[in-house]
Design a protein around this motif. Structure first.
Motif, PDB file in Angstrom:
ATOM      1  N   GLU A  79       6.751   0.725   1.714  1.00  0.00           N
ATOM      2  CA  GLU A  79       6.468   0.995   0.299  1.00  0.00           C
ATOM      3  C   GLU A  79       6.557  -0.281  -0.524  1.00  0.00           C
ATOM      4  O   GLU A  79       5.735  -0.509  -1.421  1.00  0.00           O
ATOM      5  N   ALA A  80       7.536  -1.122  -0.242  1.00  0.00           N
ATOM      6  CA  ALA A  80       7.658  -2.393  -0.963  1.00  0.00           C
ATOM      7  C   ALA A  80       6.416  -3.250  -0.773  1.00  0.00           C
ATOM      8  O   ALA A  80       5.949  -3.909  -1.711  1.00  0.00           O
ATOM      9  N   ALA A  81       5.856  -3.231   0.422  1.00  0.00           N
ATOM     10  CA  ALA A  81       4.624  -3.998   0.673  1.00  0.00           C
ATOM     11  C   ALA A  81       3.456  -3.432  -0.127  1.00  0.00           C
ATOM     12  O   ALA A  81       2.614  -4.195  -0.618  1.00  0.00           O
ATOM     13  N   VAL A 104       3.467   4.824  -8.371  1.00  0.00           N
ATOM     14  CA  VAL A 104       4.554   5.637  -7.830  1.00  0.00           C
ATOM     15  C   VAL A 104       4.085   6.285  -6.537  1.00  0.00           C
ATOM     16  O   VAL A 104       2.921   6.667  -6.399  1.00  0.00           O
ATOM     17  N   GLY A 105       5.010   6.407  -5.601  1.00  0.00           N
ATOM     18  CA  GLY A 105       4.687   7.033  -4.330  1.00  0.00           C
ATOM     19  C   GLY A 105       4.573   8.540  -4.468  1.00  0.00           C
ATOM     20  O   GLY A 105       5.342   9.159  -5.206  1.00  0.00           O
ATOM     21  N   THR A 106       3.605   9.130  -3.758  1.00  0.00           N
ATOM     22  CA  THR A 106       3.399  10.574  -3.827  1.00  0.00           C
ATOM     23  C   THR A 106       3.334  11.247  -2.463  1.00  0.00           C
ATOM     24  O   THR A 106       3.571  12.438  -2.352  1.00  0.00           O
ATOM     25  N   ARG A 107       3.002  10.498  -1.414  1.00  0.00           N
ATOM     26  CA  ARG A 107       2.881  11.107  -0.087  1.00  0.00           C
ATOM     27  C   ARG A 107       3.055  10.043   0.986  1.00  0.00           C
ATOM     28  O   ARG A 107       2.593   8.916   0.814  1.00  0.00           O
ATOM     29  N   VAL A 108       3.702  10.434   2.077  1.00  0.00           N
ATOM     30  CA  VAL A 108       3.936   9.515   3.184  1.00  0.00           C
ATOM     31  C   VAL A 108       3.738  10.245   4.506  1.00  0.00           C
ATOM     32  O   VAL A 108       4.153  11.393   4.651  1.00  0.00           O
ATOM     33  N   VAL A 124       0.325  -3.874   5.206  1.00  0.00           N
ATOM     34  CA  VAL A 124      -0.335  -2.722   4.569  1.00  0.00           C
ATOM     35  C   VAL A 124      -1.744  -3.124   4.162  1.00  0.00           C
ATOM     36  O   VAL A 124      -2.016  -4.287   3.876  1.00  0.00           O
ATOM     37  N   GLU A 125      -2.627  -2.128   4.156  1.00  0.00           N
ATOM     38  CA  GLU A 125      -3.988  -2.336   3.689  1.00  0.00           C
ATOM     39  C   GLU A 125      -4.409  -1.144   2.850  1.00  0.00           C
ATOM     40  O   GLU A 125      -4.240   0.016   3.270  1.00  0.00           O
ATOM     41  N   LEU A 126      -4.943  -1.432   1.684  1.00  0.00           N
ATOM     42  CA  LEU A 126      -5.479  -0.386   0.825  1.00  0.00           C
ATOM     43  C   LEU A 126      -6.782   0.106   1.453  1.00  0.00           C
ATOM     44  O   LEU A 126      -7.718  -0.672   1.641  1.00  0.00           O
ATOM     45  N   THR A 134       0.673   6.173   6.775  1.00  0.00           N
ATOM     46  CA  THR A 134      -0.056   6.057   5.514  1.00  0.00           C
ATOM     47  C   THR A 134       0.892   6.325   4.356  1.00  0.00           C
ATOM     48  O   THR A 134       1.863   7.081   4.492  1.00  0.00           O
ATOM     49  N   ILE A 135       0.586   5.692   3.252  1.00  0.00           N
ATOM     50  CA  ILE A 135       1.341   5.890   2.016  1.00  0.00           C
ATOM     51  C   ILE A 135       0.336   6.083   0.890  1.00  0.00           C
ATOM     52  O   ILE A 135      -0.603   5.296   0.755  1.00  0.00           O
TER      53      ILE A 135
END
Length: 129
Positions: free
Chosen positions: A42-44, A60-64, A82-84, A109-110
């Motif tokens: 998440e930090a990345a 903000v995070g919503t799903r992992v 991480v890659e968008l 995935t995040i």
């Protein structure tokens, strides 16, 4: 907001006692804790988008979805990349992978959502009332 698929970021850590399952309370062994792996991923994602957000915006995070595939003991160097992969309005989807010298130790995935920081915090405070 200038976010587009392909945006990348990475972090490199050496597993220390503070990163372990024993310290995180998620187990009793001195290896990289699953919650710590998630926090690093998440930090990345935060690092990847921070320069691309408008003033006053945050994400903000919503799903992992996470698979922790192998143990990384104390002293192991772990790289989290991480890659968008998808931008759907304010919704951002990242793929991540974590490696140590032996191979892949975690992946997943995040999803994050871009929000107005002030409105988000005001909404959170209203939930307390």
């Amino acid at each position: 907001m200038t976010l587009a698929p392909g945006l990348r970021s990475q972090l490199l850590i050496m597993v220390e006692m503070s990163d372990t399952a024993k310290r995180a309370g998620s187990g009793d062994v001195p290896v990289l804790a699953t919650p710590r792996l998630l926090a690093l991923a998440e930090a990345a994602t935060v690092q990847a988008v921070e320069k691309h957000l408008a003033p006053g915006e945050t994400s903000v995070g919503t799903r992992v979805a996470l698979e922790h595939l192998a143990a990384s003991p104390l002293g192991t160097h772990v790289q989290i990349g991480v890659e968008l992969t998808e931008v759907d309005g304010r919704r951002l989807v990242f793929a991540f992978e974590a490696h140590d010298k032996r191979g892949v130790v975690g992946q997943g995935t995040i999803e994050r959502v871009v929000v107005d920081r002030h409105k988000f915090l005001a909404g959170a405070q209203r939930r307390l009332a």
